[in-house]
Design a protein around this motif. Structure first.
Motif, short mmCIF file in Angstrom:
data_model
loop_
_atom_site.label_atom_id
_atom_site.label_comp_id
_atom_site.label_asym_id
_atom_site.label_seq_id
_atom_site.Cartn_x
_atom_site.Cartn_y
_atom_site.Cartn_z
N LEU A 27 -10.23 15.25 2.97
CA LEU A 27 -9.66 13.92 2.75
C LEU A 27 -8.93 13.83 1.41
CD1 LEU A 27 -9.35 10.98 3.70
CD2 LEU A 27 -11.57 10.49 2.64
N ALA A 28 -9.58 14.24 0.33
CA ALA A 28 -8.97 14.13 -1.00
C ALA A 28 -7.69 14.95 -1.12
CB ALA A 28 -9.98 14.52 -2.07
N PRO A 29 -7.68 16.24 -0.75
CA PRO A 29 -6.43 16.99 -0.89
C PRO A 29 -5.31 16.47 0.00
CG PRO A 29 -8.12 18.32 0.20
CD PRO A 29 -8.80 17.12 -0.34
N THR A 30 -5.65 16.00 1.19
CA THR A 30 -4.59 15.50 2.07
C THR A 30 -4.00 14.21 1.53
OG1 THR A 30 -5.69 16.49 4.00
CG2 THR A 30 -4.03 14.81 4.43
N LEU A 31 -4.85 13.30 1.06
CA LEU A 31 -4.33 12.06 0.46
C LEU A 31 -3.48 12.37 -0.76
CD1 LEU A 31 -7.39 9.62 0.67
CD2 LEU A 31 -5.30 9.58 2.04
N CYS B 63 0.82 -1.21 0.00
CA CYS B 63 0.00 0.00 0.00
C CYS B 63 0.86 1.27 0.00
CB CYS B 63 -0.94 -0.02 1.19
SG CYS B 63 -2.16 -1.37 1.10
N ASP B 64 0.20 2.40 -0.19
CA ASP B 64 0.91 3.66 -0.37
C ASP B 64 0.70 4.65 0.78
OD1 ASP B 64 1.87 3.23 -3.22
OD2 ASP B 64 -0.29 2.94 -3.45
N VAL B 65 -0.37 4.48 1.54
CA VAL B 65 -0.65 5.39 2.66
C VAL B 65 -1.50 4.62 3.66
CG1 VAL B 65 -2.74 6.34 1.59
CG2 VAL B 65 -1.52 7.68 3.31
N LEU B 66 -1.37 4.94 4.95
CA LEU B 66 -2.18 4.32 5.98
C LEU B 66 -3.20 5.33 6.49
CD1 LEU B 66 -2.36 1.73 8.00
CD2 LEU B 66 -1.36 3.33 9.64
N VAL B 67 -4.46 4.94 6.56
CA VAL B 67 -5.52 5.74 7.17
C VAL B 67 -5.95 5.01 8.44
CG1 VAL B 67 -7.79 6.78 6.89
CG2 VAL B 67 -6.27 6.55 4.92
N GLN B 68 -5.79 5.65 9.60
CA GLN B 68 -6.04 4.97 10.86
C GLN B 68 -6.96 5.80 11.74
OE1 GLN B 68 -4.80 5.72 14.21
NE2 GLN B 68 -4.30 7.78 13.48
N ASN B 69 -7.55 5.16 12.78
CA ASN B 69 -8.51 5.88 13.61
C ASN B 69 -8.24 5.78 15.11
OD1 ASN B 69 -9.31 3.29 14.32
ND2 ASN B 69 -11.41 3.49 13.61
N ALA B 70 -7.09 5.21 15.51
CA ALA B 70 -6.84 5.05 16.95
C ALA B 70 -5.46 5.51 17.38
CB ALA B 70 -7.04 3.59 17.35
N GLY B 71 -4.53 5.64 16.46
CA GLY B 71 -3.20 6.14 16.82
C GLY B 71 -2.36 5.18 17.62
N HIS C 226 1.52 12.13 -3.51
CA HIS C 226 2.23 12.67 -4.66
C HIS C 226 3.05 13.93 -4.37
CE1 HIS C 226 -0.22 9.84 -6.88
NE2 HIS C 226 -1.34 10.44 -6.47
N GLY C 227 2.94 14.50 -3.19
CA GLY C 227 3.61 15.76 -2.93
C GLY C 227 4.75 15.67 -1.93
N PRO C 228 5.41 16.78 -1.69
CA PRO C 228 6.53 16.81 -0.75
C PRO C 228 6.12 16.49 0.69
CG PRO C 228 5.93 19.05 -1.44
CD PRO C 228 5.18 18.10 -2.31
N ARG C 229 4.85 16.72 1.01
CA ARG C 229 4.40 16.41 2.37
C ARG C 229 4.55 14.92 2.68
NH1 ARG C 229 -1.47 18.25 4.88
NH2 ARG C 229 -0.99 17.79 7.07
N GLY C 230 4.26 14.09 1.71
CA GLY C 230 4.41 12.65 1.91
C GLY C 230 5.86 12.26 2.14
N ARG C 231 6.76 12.83 1.36
CA ARG C 231 8.19 12.52 1.54
C ARG C 231 8.67 12.99 2.91
NH1 ARG C 231 8.07 14.13 -3.88
NH2 ARG C 231 8.74 16.26 -3.36
N ALA C 232 8.23 14.18 3.33
CA ALA C 232 8.65 14.70 4.63
C ALA C 232 8.15 13.82 5.76
CB ALA C 232 8.14 16.13 4.80
N GLN C 233 6.93 13.32 5.64
CA GLN C 233 6.40 12.48 6.71
C GLN C 233 7.06 11.12 6.74
OE1 GLN C 233 1.91 14.32 7.11
NE2 GLN C 233 2.30 12.18 7.57
N ARG C 234 7.41 10.59 5.58
CA ARG C 234 8.15 9.32 5.57
C ARG C 234 9.49 9.49 6.29
NH1 ARG C 234 6.36 9.60 0.17
NH2 ARG C 234 4.69 8.12 -0.30
N GLY D 213 7.90 3.13 6.45
CA GLY D 213 8.03 4.19 5.46
C GLY D 213 6.73 4.62 4.82
N LEU D 214 5.58 4.28 5.43
CA LEU D 214 4.29 4.74 4.89
C LEU D 214 3.89 6.06 5.54
CD1 LEU D 214 1.81 1.69 4.77
CD2 LEU D 214 2.87 2.88 2.86
N PRO D 215 3.42 7.02 4.76
CA PRO D 215 2.79 8.19 5.39
C PRO D 215 1.50 7.76 6.06
CG PRO D 215 2.53 8.28 3.01
CD PRO D 215 3.42 7.10 3.28
N VAL D 216 1.16 8.41 7.17
CA VAL D 216 0.01 8.05 7.98
C VAL D 216 -0.92 9.25 8.09
CG1 VAL D 216 -0.75 7.28 10.27
CG2 VAL D 216 1.37 6.38 9.28
#
Length: 480
Positions: free
Chosen positions: A326-330, A272-280, A335-343, A291-294
């Motif tokens: 949800l859509a802009p954040t995903l 997968c490419d990103v994790l969407v979670q609800n409990a932390g 695809h953006g620099p935010r994902g690389r920074a979070q990884r 290495g997945l953005p969360v």
């Protein structure tokens, strides 16, 4: 004291409340065993009297499933309480004899990964019944007051934010040690990613959002899955844990990729490419290690929301509060620099400090003492400066405990630097007596109607209602 060549024995106490506490205990046990310790594992729910542990676990699941708003009120009502209510203290006292029985004569330290166990261990230390150090390993990114027990010698945190929160609550020996996860959670290269997608029957090129909801599959998972699918940004891949009914409903909703309990979570994360979670919880840390953005979305009440706030503040996972974000954040994460920074930030979390084992080792090999002196609970402004040793060793540990630790790893972070917005919100709050009374009555009614009973009613007032007097008396006398 055991011979210097003898393996050091350590007791680890967790609780099967979901999978997070046990997961942390499993990794702590593995790391300690790998470094030569003998480890005894125990489930705190088995140590509670009269099989109350099973009731407590069921009550927790029922609250999350049937009455999430009630759980939110329960959590908020107790989030900053100075000590547990008399009803829960009576319940925990019933576990003291069995907890002491887990500590063999050659045990040199006890580590808790569950707040109830920490409360029992701290009380035993204060009364001189436990003569070895007791440590708490904080498994959450936010710190509820029940995690902080007077008498505990050290509180070990994965990050500076939970460390600061624990200090605000009056915790002793706060130490930033970093998190632990299974070593299989590592970043995947393109070949591993492709192989994992083939293994799980996933499309080879479509962006995939892994949606998780803990081992119990709780929360508004169906809504989140539908909304992820509706963005068109990524295809949801949902893990329902042991919630088979949820899996069936998701398939009926038209979600193509639904899994129950997954044994190979590292492999699924590779796919997968990103994790969407609800409990932390633990799954978030596993994704960061891989290495997945969360991202946090549609979080469950209580710790789910406070963990989301802490992860967001740490720059490790944005908390999406509104569906239109949800859509802009995903898109940014995929695809953006935010994902690389979070990884990069997520991976750095596992390399900045050596983990909790050095801290446990330092405590286990230090001098024994019958009692500890808990920190005084004072306003933050009046509390003297405290240093958090981010090397994984408590400040002031015995000199011989530092052997083998690189000198450049021994550095401290002033706690004042950690007073971030989340921690600052832990200032003492006054509550009106009438509101507390109404809340208590509502809680008693709600817990009884759900079949939960007394164990969770402690959250709603300074003392248990008269309906729980007989239970309190029974629990206090049990196992004496």
């Amino acid at each position: 004291m055991p011979h210097s060549d003898s393996p050091t024995r350590i007791t680890v106490i967790s609780a099967s409340m979901g999978a997070g506490h046990d997961g942390a205990a499993t990794e702590l046990t593995r790391h300690l065993t790998a470094t030569g310790f003998l480890v005894d594992r125990h489930d705190f729910l088995d140590l509670l009297p009269a099989r109350v542990g099973k009731l407590l676990s069921g009550a927790y699941l029922r609250l999350l499933t049937w009455a999430p708003a009630g759980y939110q009120r329960l959590y908020a009502a107790t989030e900053h309480e100075r000590r547990p209510n008399p009803a829960v203290r009576a319940l925990l006292r019933g576990a003291e004899r069995r907890t002491l029985a887990t500590v063999t004569p050659d045990t040199r330290a006890v580590v808790s990964t569950y707040p109830g166990a920490s409360q029992v261990l701290g009380a035993l230390r204060l009364r001189g019944r436990l003569a070895i150090p007791a440590l708490t390993y904080l498994t959450d990114f936010s710190v509820h007051s029940l995690w902080v027990a007077p008498g505990i010698d050290a509180h070990l945190a994965a990050h500076a934010i939970p460390a600061a929160q624990a200090h605000e609550q009056g915790a002793a020996g706060v130490t930033v040690t970093g998190p632990m996860t299974d070593p299989r959670f590592t970043p995947a290269d393109e070949d591993e990613r492709r192989a994992a997608r083939t293994r799980f029957g996933l499309p080879p090129d479509t962006p995939l959002a892994l949606l998780v909801a803990g081992s119990w599959g709780v929360g508004p998972v169906r809504e989140a899955a539908a909304e992820i699918l509706g963005t068109g940004v990524a295809l949801p891949v949902v893990v329902c844990g042991r919630n088979h009914a949820l899996a069936e409903r998701l398939r009926a909703d038209g979600i193509a990729h639904v899994h129950g309990w997954v044994d190979d979570m590292p492999g699924l994360m590779h796919a997968c490419d990103v994790l969407v979670q609800n409990a932390g919880g633990l799954t978030s840390l596993e994704a960061l290690a891989g290495g997945l953005p969360v991202v946090s979305y549609r979080c469950i009440p209580g710790h789910g929301q406070t963990n989301a706030a802490a992860l967001d503040e740490a720059g490790l996972a944005p908390w999406i509060r509104e569906p239109d974000q949800l859509a802009p954040t995903l898109t940014e994460l995929l695809h953006g620099p935010r994902g690389r920074a979070q990884r990069e930030a997520g991976l750095a979390l596992f390399t900045a400090v050596p983990g909790p084992v050095p801290a446990v080792k330092a405590m286990a090999r230090g001098p024994l003492s019958a009692t500890t002196i808990p920190p005084r609970r004072r306003p933050v402004a009046a509390r003297p400066a405290v240093a958090l040793d981010v090397s994984g060793l408590p400040t002031g540990a015995p000199a011989d405990a530092l052997a083998g630790v690189p000198s450049d790893a021994l550095r401290s972070v002033p706690v004042e630097a950690l007073h971030l917005p989340v921690a600052a919100r832990f200032a003492a709050r006054s509550r009106q007596a009438r509101r507390r009374t109404v809340l208590m009555v509502a809680a008693v009614a709600a817990t009884l109607s759900l079949g939960i009973g007394a164990p969770l009613a402690y959250a709603y007032g300074e003392s248990p209602g008269h309906h729980f007097g007989a239970l309190t008396h029974y629990l206090e006398d049990d196992d004496r």
